[in-house]
Write a protein that holds these residues in place. Structure first.
Motif, PDB file in Angstrom:
ATOM      1  N   LYS A  68       0.949  -1.242  -0.122  1.00  0.00           N
ATOM      2  CA  LYS A  68      -0.036  -0.092  -0.109  1.00  0.00           C
ATOM      3  C   LYS A  68       0.812   1.225   0.046  1.00  0.00           C
ATOM      4  O   LYS A  68       1.660   1.401   0.731  1.00  0.00           O
ATOM      5  CB  LYS A  68      -1.072  -0.053   1.104  1.00  0.00           C
ATOM      6  N   GLN A 118      -8.187   2.227  -4.541  1.00  0.00           N
ATOM      7  CA  GLN A 118      -8.753   2.571  -3.419  1.00  0.00           C
ATOM      8  C   GLN A 118      -9.710   3.875  -3.169  1.00  0.00           C
ATOM      9  O   GLN A 118      -8.845   4.919  -3.649  1.00  0.00           O
ATOM     10  CB  GLN A 118      -7.725   2.586  -2.262  1.00  0.00           C
ATOM     11  N   THR A 138      -3.348   1.761  -4.241  1.00  0.00           N
ATOM     12  CA  THR A 138      -3.139   3.358  -4.052  1.00  0.00           C
ATOM     13  C   THR A 138      -4.452   3.803  -3.933  1.00  0.00           C
ATOM     14  O   THR A 138      -5.747   3.458  -4.582  1.00  0.00           O
ATOM     15  CB  THR A 138      -2.279   3.911  -5.221  1.00  0.00           C
ATOM     16  N   ASP A 139      -4.690   5.178  -3.514  1.00  0.00           N
ATOM     17  CA  ASP A 139      -6.037   5.913  -3.700  1.00  0.00           C
ATOM     18  C   ASP A 139      -5.936   6.846  -4.889  1.00  0.00           C
ATOM     19  O   ASP A 139      -5.033   7.026  -5.443  1.00  0.00           O
ATOM     20  CB  ASP A 139      -5.657   6.889  -2.185  1.00  0.00           C
ATOM     21  N   PRO A 193     -10.990   6.707  -1.089  1.00  0.00           N
ATOM     22  CA  PRO A 193     -10.975   7.211   0.420  1.00  0.00           C
ATOM     23  C   PRO A 193     -12.337   7.445   0.952  1.00  0.00           C
ATOM     24  O   PRO A 193     -13.303   7.664   0.238  1.00  0.00           O
ATOM     25  CB  PRO A 193     -10.265   8.913   0.049  1.00  0.00           C
ATOM     26  N   SER A 248       0.183   5.566  -1.312  1.00  0.00           N
ATOM     27  CA  SER A 248      -0.464   6.782  -1.981  1.00  0.00           C
ATOM     28  C   SER A 248       0.230   7.539  -2.807  1.00  0.00           C
ATOM     29  O   SER A 248       1.365   7.733  -2.470  1.00  0.00           O
ATOM     30  CB  SER A 248      -1.361   7.667  -0.930  1.00  0.00           C
ATOM     31  N   LYS A 266      -1.369  12.304  -1.377  1.00  0.00           N
ATOM     32  CA  LYS A 266      -2.051  12.513  -0.303  1.00  0.00           C
ATOM     33  C   LYS A 266      -2.920  13.874  -0.584  1.00  0.00           C
ATOM     34  O   LYS A 266      -2.558  15.097  -0.481  1.00  0.00           O
ATOM     35  CB  LYS A 266      -1.722  12.812   1.223  1.00  0.00           C
ATOM     36  N   LYS A 302     -13.163   2.546   1.249  1.00  0.00           N
ATOM     37  CA  LYS A 302     -13.292   2.567   2.348  1.00  0.00           C
ATOM     38  C   LYS A 302     -14.788   3.457   3.030  1.00  0.00           C
ATOM     39  O   LYS A 302     -15.179   4.365   2.736  1.00  0.00           O
ATOM     40  CB  LYS A 302     -12.141   3.718   2.933  1.00  0.00           C
ATOM     41  N   HIS A 346      -8.362  10.093  -6.053  1.00  0.00           N
ATOM     42  CA  HIS A 346      -9.258  11.006  -5.384  1.00  0.00           C
ATOM     43  C   HIS A 346     -10.248  11.917  -6.325  1.00  0.00           C
ATOM     44  O   HIS A 346     -11.118  12.613  -6.003  1.00  0.00           O
ATOM     45  CB  HIS A 346      -8.383  12.160  -4.970  1.00  0.00           C
TER      46      HIS A 346
END
Length: 264
Positions: A46, A104, A85-86, A106, A48, A51, A129, A88
């Protein structure tokens, strides 16, 4: 990725909060791979690439999107493990999907339809999440958006529920409740121990309770565990207050495997 979830052990998503550099990421991945191979724990690295959700404008956000994504790809190629990875925003999904195996979503963005659909359309596994503001039952609808967009590969992650202004609490009843939706459920141990909204503008945490929260999750039958770890959390550029020190990971996982074996 087909062996990620099995009946003998939980799987692990672990690594630094955000990619701080290639050397650091490779060192952390190498150590975790050795540990998880020895303990027969399926592992996903994992990290990111950026962020986006930070308390203050001057907080570290990353080393650059493409540079960090290439680091994630190198971890995958070097150690033969999947990476997560996230993302957005909807327009990030296709970009990130070129480098990683799991996208992923958030917690604060878990209801964003365009983001969920864009992630689904990449064909990658989508880990959603649970929002700190949502009940476990409400996560069915987030998962359904991905499935109805043509992608059945969904995982759900419990990461604590807002408890007052500056604390989170894990309701372990939510784990079996979300498992009933037919998707693997992960417990994000370290983010569940955050203490957000501190007046300093830097999120606090209670890392001394990592083992307690993780043991409880394994005991109720969670499919996977999520932990952020760092060689030295005191100098980590994000989430250091609630991270697990890398030197402590192996002994913790040994104890968690024993818990898992005791409930089978």
């Amino acid at each position: 990725m087909s062996d990620l979830k099995n009946s003998e052990n939980f799987f692990l998503l672990a690594g630094p909060c955000v990619i701080e550099g290639e050397d650091m990421a490779l060192r952390i991945a190498e150590r975790i791979v050795k540990i998880t191979d020895k303990l027969n724990i399926p592992y996903v690295f994992k990290g990111s690439y950026r962020k986006a959700n930070r308390s203050r404008l001057d907080s570290f956000t990353g080393i650059g999107d493409e540079k960090a994504l290439k680091v994630l790809a190198k971890v995958r190629e070097t150690f033969g493990v999947p990476v997560v990875t996230d993302i957005h925003a909807a327009d990030e999904a296709a970009m990130a999907a070129e480098y990683v195996d799991v996208l992923q979503i958030p917690a604060f963005l878990c209801r964003q339809t365009d983001l969920l659909v864009a992630a689904a359309k990449t064909g990658k596994i989508v880990n959603i999440k649970k929002g700190q503001f949502l009940s476990p039952g409400a996560m069915r609808f987030a998962a359904d958006k991905v499935v109805e967009a043509g992608n059945p590969q969904v995982m759900l992650t419990e990461r604590g529920t807002t408890f007052g202004y500056q604390d989170l609490i894990v309701d372990y009843r939510g784990i079996p409740e979300m498992q009933r939706f037919g998707h693997p459920v992960i417990l994000d141990v370290t983010h569940s121990l955050q203490q957000p909204n501190q007046t300093s503008g830097v999120t606090g945490g209670m890392p001394q309770l990592i083992e307690t929260v993780a043991k409880a999750g394994v005991a109720v039958g969670v499919d996977g565990l999520f932990m952020e770890t760092h060689e030295d959390p005191s100098v980590a550029k994000s989430d250091g207050a609630n991270m697990l020190k890398l030197d402590l990971l192996e002994d913790l996982l040994v104890r968690l495997v024993r818990v898992r074996q005791s409930i089978l």
